[in-house]
Each structure stands twice: as structure tokens, then as C-alpha cells.
Design a protein around this motif. Structure first.
Motif, mmCIF file in Angstrom:
data_model
loop_
_atom_site.group_PDB
_atom_site.id
_atom_site.type_symbol
_atom_site.label_atom_id
_atom_site.label_comp_id
_atom_site.label_asym_id
_atom_site.label_seq_id
_atom_site.Cartn_x
_atom_site.Cartn_y
_atom_site.Cartn_z
ATOM 1 N N ALA D 80 0.832 -1.201 0.000
ATOM 2 C CA ALA D 80 0.000 0.000 0.000
ATOM 3 C C ALA D 80 0.866 1.250 0.000
ATOM 4 O O ALA D 80 0.610 2.201 -0.747
ATOM 5 C CB ALA D 80 -0.928 -0.010 1.216
ATOM 6 N N TRP D 84 0.873 3.940 -3.154
ATOM 7 C CA TRP D 84 0.463 5.345 -3.049
ATOM 8 C C TRP D 84 1.559 6.250 -3.575
ATOM 9 O O TRP D 84 1.299 7.203 -4.283
ATOM 10 C CB TRP D 84 -0.018 5.657 -1.627
ATOM 11 C CG TRP D 84 0.758 6.689 -0.853
ATOM 12 C CD1 TRP D 84 1.586 6.464 0.198
ATOM 13 C CD2 TRP D 84 0.742 8.118 -1.034
ATOM 14 N NE1 TRP D 84 2.107 7.647 0.653
ATOM 15 C CE2 TRP D 84 1.599 8.673 -0.080
ATOM 16 C CE3 TRP D 84 0.104 8.982 -1.936
ATOM 17 C CZ2 TRP D 84 1.846 10.030 0.024
ATOM 18 C CZ3 TRP D 84 0.347 10.342 -1.829
ATOM 19 C CH2 TRP D 84 1.206 10.851 -0.850
ATOM 20 N N ARG D 85 2.807 5.893 -3.296
ATOM 21 C CA ARG D 85 3.900 6.699 -3.837
ATOM 22 C C ARG D 85 3.930 6.635 -5.359
ATOM 23 O O ARG D 85 4.115 7.640 -6.047
ATOM 24 C CB ARG D 85 5.243 6.198 -3.292
ATOM 25 C CG ARG D 85 5.429 6.569 -1.840
ATOM 26 C CD ARG D 85 6.756 6.107 -1.259
ATOM 27 N NE ARG D 85 6.672 6.223 0.191
ATOM 28 C CZ ARG D 85 6.926 5.246 1.057
ATOM 29 N NH1 ARG D 85 7.341 4.071 0.616
ATOM 30 N NH2 ARG D 85 6.783 5.429 2.346
ATOM 31 N N ALA D 88 1.027 8.750 -6.757
ATOM 32 C CA ALA D 88 1.247 10.190 -6.618
ATOM 33 C C ALA D 88 2.312 10.663 -7.602
ATOM 34 O O ALA D 88 2.113 11.644 -8.332
ATOM 35 C CB ALA D 88 1.668 10.510 -5.184
ATOM 36 N N GLU D 141 7.886 12.417 2.838
ATOM 37 C CA GLU D 141 7.170 11.754 1.762
ATOM 38 C C GLU D 141 7.181 12.633 0.503
ATOM 39 O O GLU D 141 7.339 12.156 -0.606
ATOM 40 C CB GLU D 141 5.730 11.507 2.231
ATOM 41 C CG GLU D 141 5.053 10.356 1.578
ATOM 42 C CD GLU D 141 5.655 9.008 1.966
ATOM 43 O OE1 GLU D 141 5.241 8.024 1.401
ATOM 44 O OE2 GLU D 141 6.560 8.940 2.854
#
Ligand SMILES: Nc1ncnc2c1ncn2[C@@H]1O[C@H](COP(=O)(O)OP(=O)(O)OP(=O)(O)O)[C@@H](O)[C@H]1O
Ligand SMILES: Nc1ncnc2c1ncn2[C@@H]1O[C@H](COP(=O)(O)OP(=O)(O)OP(=O)(O)O)[C@@H](O)[C@H]1O
Ligand SMILES: [Mg+2]
Ligand SMILES: [Mg+2]
Lengths: 275, 246, 305, 275, 246
Positions: D80, D84-85, D88, D141
Motif C-alpha cells: 500500500a 500510493w507513492r 502520486a 514523503e
């Protein structure tokens, strides 16, 4: 009451200006490149001056390191090793990838079968491929180049496949009717249509290959720019890292300027150039 | 300059238009081309193949700005132009109907197009993509696009080729309806003399490349009198005036 | 844990050797006992923790003194407290006909850590001095990633491999023997005893602002080391983290215990300075930068008393 | 003396066969994918059986590790984080890269000035960008995702620039004459022509991004697939590495099958499909 | 089947050709279309726009194999076919001359093309790229390509549109020369009845879509007798025979 929107004077003046600047742009791409690079250096110098940090050495320092490494012969040696790997892997990847890509683009049944394989190889991390290659084929030059090529081939396939899918059927039909031989077909029908895809795959390809070569050299070669960069990374010498990086970039720029761009201009001279 | 109150004509005065080909050949397409079309008039351009007719239209459409000279569009013309190109130029990724609607201004986007499509014989083709049309059907779709926009100026580049006589006749009548419905200035390129004599108020006859005006033929006859025998007469009149042209 | 206890962020490799010690601290609450709260931040590679430290994200990492000295001489205020004296060694197969450095000539040797690795430089220096052999010329040297080189040594593609100590220990459990260790070279080249290759590294500024906290951490570390030196049961508990069992675990345990530093800091510092000069000769400017002497203050002064 | 080359029978038979298989191919892409994957597993199993080695564990072992990691919740968590990285960075890179790429492709003067910058950024090693981003912006992040995007943007630019160069001017001219608004222009004229380039940039893009995310995670994140893979590399647990890799590949396959391919079929339905 | 020794005709017998559009509409383009053209004969296809003429040619050219029915090409035809498509279909990345030479077999590649280009008015355009041509010039380049190949069968899809009458006339004469030079079977699509009557041995008249043969008009008159008044007579003859067509 005159509602015209094109007036001779301004139009022909604009035309002349454009013609002049076009001549400059065409005759002196090197000058533009130089100006562009100077601008970049200026920006970099400013940034390095404003936020002085070990992580961003000023251009002059990098230049000094570059000269030193060049004088010692290290730069030339490692650069040559890396370049040869890049070129070898590039040739293998482009040839194999283009052929497979065009075939998959043309034959949708093969494509739908092999697509999952493609997705797999596309998403295999470089690390995995490189390690497996080194394990199976030994810590050899062939394993290194093969590993890089395998990393890049799926990307070439994907791009060339899109190109093959976008082919205009009318030209192929013309070729069928006039019974062009397979060689003529490839040369006059296929290649010109695939050219932009090839250019895209090629440009981003060589960059990707160089990046993977760095990893390959880091994991199991004893020379090359990647080896050096990692060495300097361990002692956190950013200036040296940048010096090696920029030396490679400079070579790429020269190739772009004196090989790729003239070739491309030649290949696309038939396109009416938009201003 | 026009005195106030008089509608401005379409005025063309191009002193030179030169192309440089990729291989370095210089081609003079137009030299000293000047003519006028009064507002609301229907004019035809007649000239040998390759003389520079399409080039002229492209300049007037604002698609080519590298020429010396000037031109002037009639009032209101700069924002309600429609054109039928020599090739249909439909977007291959949009259906026939989408292609037509796309050209409409926001105000007209949802217009009822049923009648138009019916006259053009396109009713059953609305949902097809251009690659699924015959060339004649594609031309008709391009005509539909031009006619649907309710233009103030209409440029037509050989709109009725690749059509059988019967269909072409029907479309010529449709063109006249569209042209007459509101004050529309029209400039049409054609190679078909009878067609020009049937439709135009005046015919502008061009020389071979570089295009120049050889002369202007005014079709004096009122349109409803132009039946077959009258046209035959006009043709021979024309040939007498321009023995070398066409 | 005491919620008001000061927090220390320590960056380590998840499966690295340092984590064994930190896990012992956390599990046995040695940090709480010393009034601090150790927060372990995991990284996948050693370089990652270095970057994190320079980016100001961590209080403590583990790195080697040479790196610290080099950073210091370039203006970073890093300093170090000894963590382990364990260093790499050249390993060969038990039945290999290689008995000493001269036998390495003409062989294929894998070297982890690159051409500037300390152990590699020292062994090279020793070979040069004692046997007049230039290993880089006489043998085929292959640099590469440590796990890969271990694998290659096992498969027999390499005749010998110089690797980090825990890789060596694992090899030992799989039928390899030590040909020569870097510590042998250290001694032969003039050090009076083992020098801590690795240490806990932190900023002077941080240590000066939190002297008690830093000292408490050192104490907690010492407590963990004591336990690990005595208790085999603790090692059994750590087995999943060490990712070894049976003989492999035992070898790792023994080598770890041998690497626990036990000399006064002043002695270590002196030997380190001496080594630095040797290394500066061997590795040249590439290795040490422009400074020809170890940067003063490389070892945390507070520990000398 | 009959010299025909098209005979009704065979032709219509061929047509029927093709229609049937086409229906299967279209209705059951999932089945094809399954068959394809089974074939791949078979090959893999055979290879692992023939040359047993720690570097090539058999499929079953990898499957076991996968289940174990999934059961412990580790797999889900790290996957997960990585996903998500990837998403994005993908969004940022595609949007920024497409806009810049199209602009450079249209305005040759800007292009000839910025081209050297592009070559530079194209060839900056991931390592350099990532380290600089971490040092400047901290181990956040945002820095991680930004670094990945910066790595990928030049590739997107290069591909989209080729697309913009290959645009057919006739459609733009039609749009000028009929005064299409800028939005309509982008939607109906630009995007359909750029679609194959976008697809190519997108497919090879997401793969490249995922590979760089792995490096980013290795260099400064405490979770994610890259973090795990590198951990397992340290102890040379190839089965675990493959388990994590394949988990990600599986997700990519699902996206390809249920999102990308239907979308693409829709976007290119106007192309007469060649057999 | 032909008895040995008699030249085989072009024989078309297509029972059905159906298209399925991308949006799922089914379009029957041809149904029960059958006709013959004797070897060495010149035939014209005449039919309303969109009736299926291009589709028929595509099938005969082997470009579309998804139909039911069969056809047969005259002897030697399968390897020396030339076609003029409805749109020029020149390779945009090759010059006019390269486009023409590419279509030639290896044996003819270096052929002298000067005369051909001159008759077609392309002499000064040999080094231009197709995007630099007017549509009329592009059509002539496509004609040059077809004529240069010395074909045994010639398929022409409206070859003389977008040309002025004078140029078209010249090219029609050129076509006759090429056709007569060796035994060539020719099938030409046109919407121009006078053109068909001038050139053809027989005219195959097609119905609206789905195309079927409405009838065949044999132009009995020898070609050198077909002057303007004779053509007028032929036109009225034709209209008498086919009152509904064209
Ligand atoms: N982009 C270009 N580059 C070079 N020459 C061009 C270009 N566009 C047109 N020409 C030349 O300009 C001349 C006039 O072309 P134009 O298309 O205006 O002819 P036209 O009168 O429309 O002919 P047609 O009736 O055949 O359509 C031609 O000789 C053509 O070759
Ligand atoms: N790929 C296709 N998909 C669907 N329908 C098609 C396709 N190709 C052609 N058609 C349809 O088949 C019919 C016949 O087309 P064809 O091109 O043969 O007409 P044509 O007689 O050549 O007309 P024109 O004189 O206008 O060129 C048309 O209604 C056309 O819409
Ligand atoms: Mg024209
Ligand atoms: Mg047709």
C-alpha cells in the motif's frame, strides 16, 4: 468599417523576422545550446551561492574536480567503460525491442497472449534482473550488458507497439497493390511511420540504460562511472558525483547535437515545419 | 475604405506568395492577385490545377500568414467563417455527427440537424466514423459541417467532386438555400464551368501559376432563368470571352 | 516506558547487526532503565542512514570512524562512540589450496565495499609490505554487492572473498575459513590492539545539548552488550532477527562477542590516528580527502574520562 | 488457365474462424491472461526444476512466502505504501511532463533552448536526484515523491514532444477555421492524436516510476516494497524478493486488464482493427 | 472456366459484402454483384455515391478478404496490377519521383520517367514532397505511379477529379495510350458520364447501396469516332436505356 485581420506590412515584417531567426536557429544550434547551458550554470551558481551546502557544490568546484579526474586519466577510463556498456546494451535493446514491439502491435492475438509477460518484465525491478543475471551467467561483461538490455527491452516494446498500432493502413495497402518487397516495405512504409516512436524510445531509452548501467556497475563491476559514483557517494563527495554525471551528460549532449539532431532533421524534413 | 453604411466587400490584394520546398525549390504560387467580392455575393474561382486557388483560400482563412500583400474580410466575417476544404478533413476519432456538432458555436451545439443530414443522405451514417465512409459521403459530411454553422462567409474548395450528378445537383440547390437564407458572402473554387455558371454571380478566372486574375465574367442572368439551354449559351459566351481558359 | 523520557531516534538497517543490539535494548527496557526512550528507525541500506543523518532526520546512526573523520574535516560536527571492532576478512573454502597471501596471486577475489574499503586497503598494504605483492595487479579483483559476492564464493566462481564480518561469519558456518582478517593487518601494520571500526555517530551539537541523554544511550548500549556477551538465551530470542539458526547463529554470536570493544578510548583513538596515516598513504586523497591526519574530536571526548 | 487468387469458400471460412476467435479474444481477455500466466509459471517451474538454485526458487515456494507475508499483514502494508507513492508520482510526472512536452514539441525555439536542460535531467542518475531531494527537503514523503517525479518527467517530455511534433496540421487548421475553444481543441484535436504517445509514456512510465520508488525507498524510507526487497537482498532471500515483486506485478496486471485495456479499446475504437 | 487458349476475363461474383461499423451498425455494401470484363477491355463502373464502387475495387485488389463470393483476375494479372485510389495515397515522406519509382518492379526502377512527368505537368515537381502539392498535382502523381508500372490490369477510382478540363483531357488521352500500348484490362470508377462514354468499351451501371448491376451499356462506337456530337448522341442513348441512373 474595415474589418480586416491580416495586414500586409505587419505580416511580411513578421515573416522576415521569422526567416532570420530561423536561419540562426538552424545554422547555429550549437550557439543555442551554449547559451542554454550558460543559463543553466548561472542558475546553478546562484542557487549554490544562496543556499551553500555540501550537497550542492558550485559549478566551479565541480569543474575543478572534473579537470583533476580527467588529468589523472580516471575519468576517461571509467567513462569509456560505461559508454561501451551503454552502447552495447542500447543496440541490443533497440533491435530486439523494436522487432518484438512491431510484431505485437500488428498481431493482436500474440499481443493478448504475451501482454502479461510484458507487464511482468516491465515491472521486474532492475535489482532482481541484475542479480539473477549475475548469479546465472557469472560476474561477466555479457551478464551485465544482458541484464541492462532485459531491463530496457520491455520499454522499447511498449513504445514501438503503440507505434505499430497507430500505423496508417492506407500506406500498407498501397504497398500490397504495388507489391513492394519486404525490405522496401520496412524501409519506406514502416520506418518513416515508426520514426517518432523510435525517436522517443531511443532518447528516453539511452537515458534509462545509462541509469541501469550505473546500478549494474554498482552491483558487480569493478569500473565504470557507476562504480565511481558509488565510491564517491560512500564518502559523500557530491562534487565528484556531479563531475562524473556531467561528463556523461556532456557526451550525450554532443551526440544529440552532432548525430541525433541532424539525423532527425533529415528524417523529418518532409514535415512542414510549424513556426 | 468604404463610406459608412455601405457593406464592406471581401477585398484581396496579394502581391506575392512564395513557397520554399523542403528540398530548396522556390515556388511562386501567387503574384499580383487582386479581386473583390461584394458582400452577399457568390463568386467562383476558376483556374487550372495547381495555379494557386487553394493557397488563396488558405490565406483568406488566416491559415497562412507568410505572404506579402493584404486582404480584408467583410464585416462580421472574422468570426463566422465556414470552409469546405478540398479534402474532407474530418476528425477520424469522432463520428459524423460529432464532427458536425464540434464546429458549431456553443449557441448552436444542440441544434436539430435531422433535416440537414437527410438532404445530404447522411441520416443512416450519423454514428459512423469517417474511415467507414465512402469519399463522397465524407465530402457530404464536410458540407454538413460548413452549412450547419450558419456562416457569414463561406469558402468552398471544389465541394462537389466525387459525387454523382444527381447528388451533386441536390447539394448545389442546398448550397443556394443556405447562401440565400442570410447575407452570406461565398467564394467557391471549381473546375466545373457549368457548375460555376449555374451558381455564381461572377466568375474570377485565374491564370496558370503564379495565379493572377485573367478577367472576370459577370453572369448577368438571374438564377431562376439558368436552365439547361441558358447554361449552354452562357458556356459559349464564356468561351468567347476567355478562349484560352478552361 | 516513561512518557517524559527524552526520545532518541536511531537509524539502523533492519536486518543489520546493530539492530540486534537495539532490539536487546528495547526488549529488555535498558533504555527506560537509563531514563531515555530509544526510537528505532529502519532503513534498507547503510547509505540511507547516512543520508538521513546528513538531512538532519536522526539523532544517531552507526558508521565508521573514517567516514566521521572525513565529514569532520569538511566541517560537519559529527563524532562517534565505539560500537564494534569486528571487521571483514578474506574467506576461502575450507579445502582450498590457498594458505597465505602469496597464494592469492592469480586468483579471482571478490571485494565488498569497493576499492576504498578500509579492510581491503589494509590487507593490500600488508601484502605489499610483507610479500611485495600488489594484489590489484597480481589477481583478478571483482568489486560487488556483499550478498552477491558471498553467493558467488559459495558457488565457486570466486576463489576468495573479502566481505563484511557478518557475511564472513555466515560463510564460516558454510564451510569457509578465514585466510586473513583486517584486524590481523591492523596489528601487523602497527596498531597496539583492535580499533573500533564502527561507532554510534551523532552531532557534537546534539551531544553538547543533551550530554546526559547521549551518555545514557552509551550506557544502555553497554548493558545490552553485557547481556549479549553472557546470555545464549538472548541470542536464541534474537534468532529470527539475525535470520540464522544452529551453527550459523553460533558463529555469528561468537564473532559478535569478539567484536565488543573493551579498550580505553584513548588507546583506540591513538591507534585510529596511526591507522589513519597508513590509510591516507594507501588510499590517498580519494579516501581521506585533503586532511592527512585524523580530525581531532572524531572520538567523542566525553567518553575519555 | 484460371488465374484467380481469391476464392469464395476459403475466404468466407477464414472469415468465420476469425470472427469466432475474435469474439473469444474480446470477451475473455481474462482467460487469455490466465493461460498466458499459467504458461509462464510452467516455464519457470521447469527451469527451477532443471537448474535448482537458491537464486531461482520454484513458483510454489514463492507462493508460500507470498501467503505468509500476506497473512502477517506485512505485504499489504508495504504494498500500500509503495502503491500510493507510485500513484502520486505518476500523476505529477504525467501531468507536468505532458504539458511541457507538448509545448516543446510545438514551439521549436523554446525546444532548442531547453533541449540541453532536458538532456541533463534525462541523464541525471536517480541516485543523485534522490539524495539531493532528501538532503534539501528532508526525509519526507513529499521529497520522495518529488524525487521520483523529477526522475520520470524528462522521459514523459521526450515522448510527448515526439507526439506533438507528429501532429497533423490539417486538424488544427480545421479547428482554427471553425474557432474551436481551447478546451475543445485539447479534447478533440490534441488528445486523440497524442493518445498513442500518452499510452506509451504511461505504460513504460508507471514501470519506471515503480523502479525508482524502489530506489527511493531503499535510500530513505522505512517501509514500502523497495525497503523490503532490499532487506531480503541483504540476506539473499530470492523467494521473498520475488514474492514482493510479483505481488506488485499482479496489481499492475489487474489495472492493465480492468482499467487500461478497456479505456484504450474505447479510445481507439475508431481505428479499423487489423486482423 | 475458360477453354484453354482463350484469354481469361476479369470475373466478379460477390454474393455479399457486409461491414460492421465500430458502433455496431451493420452496412450491406454489396449484394449479388456479378459482372465480367474481357481481357484487354476497358470498363467503367457508374453508380451513385456510396453505392459500393470503392468496396468492389478493394476486394478485387485483394485488400479486403472478408466477403462471400469469389472473383477471378485475368491471366498474369495477379502480379502486374496498378491502381489509382480515390485519394492519392502518396507517401508523405518521399518525394514525387521516389513515390513513383517505389511502385516499380526492380526491373523498371531506373526507367526514364521524363516524358511521363512532362505529359502530367509534373516535371518541375519531381523533388517536392506530397504535402507541397496541390490536390490536382497529387492526383497526377498517383496517376504517374500507376502508369509507370506497365500494368496488365488497371484499376482507377475517379482518377480525373480535381483537375481542370484541359488537364483532364490530356490525361484521358494519356490513359488511352497506356491502355492501348499492351493488352491491359482496365476497370475505372467515374461519376462523369461523358468521360465514361469517351473511354469505355462498356459501362457497368450500379444501383444504390447495396450495389447490384442495373445493366450494361455497350459503347458500340469505335473510339476515334467519339467526337463531341457523337458523345451527345451517346449520352441521350444512355439516358434512354437507363432513365433512372445518373
Ligand atoms: N507547402 C508548400 N510548399 C511548396 N509548394 C507548395 C506548398 N503548397 C502549395 N505549393 C505549390 O503551390 C502551387 C499552388 O498550389 P494550390 O494548392 O494553391 O493549387 P490549386 O490551385 O488549389 O490546385 P488544384 O486545383 O490542383 O487544387 C502548387 O504548384 C503547389 O505545388
Ligand atoms: N470500413 C467500413 N465500415 C463500415 N462501413 C463502410 C466501411 N467502408 C465502407 N463502408 C460503407 O460502405 C458503403 C460503400 O462504400 P464505398 O466506399 O464502396 O462507396 P463508393 O461507391 O466508392 O462511393 P463514393 O462514390 O462516394 O466514393 C458506404 O455506405 C460506406 O459507408
Ligand atoms: Mg486546390
Ligand atoms: Mg469511392
Amino acid at each position: 468599417m474595415t474589418a480586416g485581420f491580416g495586414s500586409g506590412k505587419s505580416v511580411s515584417a513578421g515573416r522576415r523576422a521569422r526567416a532570420v531567426s530561423r536561419a540562426i536557429g538552424a545554422a547555429l544550434p550549437a550557439a543555442t545550446t551554449l547559451a542554454s547551458l550558460l543559463g543553466l550554470c548561472l542558475l546553478w551558481g546562484l542557487a549554490a551561492g544562496m543556499w551553500p551546502s555540501r550537497a550542492l557544490p558550485p559549478p566551479l568546484e565541480v569543474w575543478r574536480v572534473l579537470l583533476k579526474e580527467a588529468a589523472s586519466g580516471d575519468l576517461g577510463y571509467h567513462l569509456a567503460m560505461t559508454l561501451w556498456r551503454v552502447v552495447a546494451a542500447y543496440l541490443v535493446a533497440m533491435i530486439v525491442g523494436s522487432v518484438i514491439g512491431v510484431l505485437l502491435g500488428r498481431y493482436w492475438r500474440a499481443d493478448s497472449f504475451f501482454n502479461p509477460w510484458l507487464v511482468l518484465f516491465l515491472n521486474l525491478p532492475a535489482l532482481v534482473v541484475i542479480v539473477l543475471a549475475y548469479i546465472w551467467f557469472g560476474l561477466t561483461e555479457a551478464a551485465a550488458i544482458g541484464a541492462v538490455a532485459i531491463n530496457k527491452i520491455p520499454n522499447v516494446i511498449v513504445t514501438m507497439r503503440e507505434g505499430a498500432r497507430a500505423l496508417d493502413p492506407r500506406y500498407a495497402e498501397m504497398a500490397t497493390v504495388y507489391r513492394l518487397g519486404p525490405l522496401d516495405h520496412v524501409r519506406h512504409i514502416l520506418m518513416p511511420q515508426l520514426q517518432p516512436y523510435f525517436a522517443a524510445a531511443s532518447r528516453s531509452g539511452i537515458a534509462l540504460i545509462w541509469k541501469i548501467v550505473l546500478v549494474v556497475e554498482l552491483l558487480g563491476r569493478s569500473n565504470g562511472v557507476g562504480f565511481q559514483i558509488y565510491l564517491y557517494f560512500q564518502i559523500f563527495d557530491v562534487a565528484a558525483i556531479l563531475a562524473y554525471t556531467l561528463a556523461f551528460v556532456a557526451i550525450m549532449l554532443l551526440i544529440e547535437l552532432f548525430l541525433v539532431q541532424p539525423l532527425e532533421r533529415h528524417a523529418t524534413r518532409w514535415r512542414s515545419r510549424s513556426a | 475604405m468604404q463610406p459608412a453604411g455601405v457593406a464592406a466587400p471581401l477585398k484581396v490584394d496579394i502581391s506575392e506568395k512564395t513557397f520554399r520546398s523542403a528540398e530548396g525549390v522556390t515556388i511562386v504560387a501567387l503574384r499580383g492577385l487582386s479581386f473583390e467580392v461584394r458582400q452577399g455575393e457568390f463568386a467562383c474561382l476558376l483556374g487550372p490545377s495547381g495555379c494557386g486557388k487553394t493557397t488563396t483560400l488558405r490565406i483568406l482563412l488566416g491559415l497562412d500568414r507568410q505572404f506579402s500583400g493584404s486582404y480584408q474580410l467583410p464585416e462580421g466575417g472574422s468570426n463566422r467563417v465556414a470552409a469546405v476544404f478540398q479534402e474532407p478533413v474530418l476528425l477520424p476519432w469522432r463520428t459524423v455527427e460529432q464532427n458536425v456538432r464540434l464546429a458549431l458555436s456553443a449557441r448552436l451545439r444542440d441544434k436539430d440537424l435531422d433535416r440537414l443530414f437527410e438532404i445530404l443522405g447522411l441520416s443512416s451514417m450519423r454514428s459512423l466514423y469517417p474511415s467507414e465512409l465512402s469519399l463522397g459521403l465524407a465530402r457530404r459530411a464536410a458540407l454538413a459541417r460548413a452549412f450547419a454553422t450558419e456562416p457569414a462567409i463561406l469558402f468552398l474548395d471544389e465541394p462537389f467532386t466525387s459525387l454523382d450528378e444527381r447528388t451533386a445537383d441536390r447539394l448545389r440547390r442546398l448550397l443556394m438555400t443556405v447562401w440565400a437564407a442570410r447575407p452570406t458572402t461565398a467564394l467557391m473554387v471549381t473546375h466545373n464551368l457549368r457548375e460555376a455558371l449555374l451558381l455564381a454571380d461572377r466568375i474570377i478566372v485565374l491564370s496558370p501559376r503564379p495565379a493572377q486574375v485573367l478577367g472576370i465574367f459577370d453572369v448577368g442572368l438571374s438564377r431562376h432563368l439558368r436552365d439547361a439551354p441558358a447554361l449552354d449559351n452562357l458556356v459559349s459566351d464564356f468561351h468567347k470571352t476567355f478562349p484560352d481558359a478552361v | 516506558a516513561n512518557p517524559s523520557a527524552p526520545k532518541i531516534r536511531v537509524g539502523v538497517l533492519k536486518f543489520g547487526t546493530v539492530n540486534w543490539e537495539l532490539d536487546t535494548i528495547k526488549h529488555n527496557k535498558f533504555d527506560a532503565a537509563n531514563g531515555i526512550d530509544v526510537e528505532v528507525v529502519y532503513f534498507a541500506g547503510e547509505d540511507a542512514s547516512n543520508v538521513a543523518m546528513l538531512a538532519g532526520d536522526l539523532d544517531i546512526i552507526v558508521s565508521d570512524w573514517l567516514w566521521v573523520s572525513r565529514q569532520r574535516s569538511q566541517g560537519e560536527d559529527l563524532t562517534l562512540a565505539p560500537y564494534s571492532t569486528a571487521v571483514g576478512a578474506i574467506m576461502v573454502k575450507e579445502d582450498a589450496p590457498i594458505r597465505g597471501i602469496p597464494d592469492l596471486v592469480g586468483k579471482k577475489i571478490g571485494v565488498a565495499g569497493g576499492s576504498l574499503d578500509k579492510s581491503w586497503l589494509l590487507i593490500q598494504g600488508l601484502a605489499q609490505r610483507d610479500n611485495g605483492i600488489d594484489l590489484t595487479k597480481g589477481s583478478e579483483i571483482v568489486f560487488g554487492a556483499p550478498p552477491l559476492l558471498s553467493e558467488k564464493a559459495i558457488s565457486g566462481e570466486l576463489d576468495a572473498v573479502l566481505n563484511f564480518w557478518h557475511f564472513c561469519a555466515r560463510l564460516e558456518a558454510r564451510g569457509f575459513r578465514r585466510l586473513i582478517g583486517a584486524e590481523d593487518a591492523t596489528k601487523a601494520l602497527g596498531a597496539s590492539g583492535p580499533v573500533s571500526a564502527l561507532g554510534y555517530v551523532f552531532h557534537d551539537k546534539w551531544a553538547n545539548e543533551n550530554p546526559d541523554v547521549a551518555m545514557s544511550f552509551v550506557k544502555a548500549s553497554a548493558a545490552a552488550k553485557r547481556l549479549l556477551a553472557q546470555s545464549d538465551a538472548e541470542w536464541q530470542r534474537l534468532a529470527p532477527l539475525v535470520r540464522a539458526e544452529g551453527r550459523e547463529l553460533e558463529v555469528l554470536r561468537d564473532r559478535y562477542r569478539e567484536g565488543i570493544p573493551n579498550r580505553p578510548l584513548a588507546d583506540e583513538e591513538r591507534d585510529a590516528a596511526k591507522l589513519y596515516e597508513i590509510l591516507a598513504d594507501l588510499g590517498g586523497e580519494k579516501l581521506v580527502g585533503e586532511a592527512r591526519q585524523m580530525a581531532p574530536g572524531t572520538f567523542w571526548a566525553a567518553l575519555k574520562t
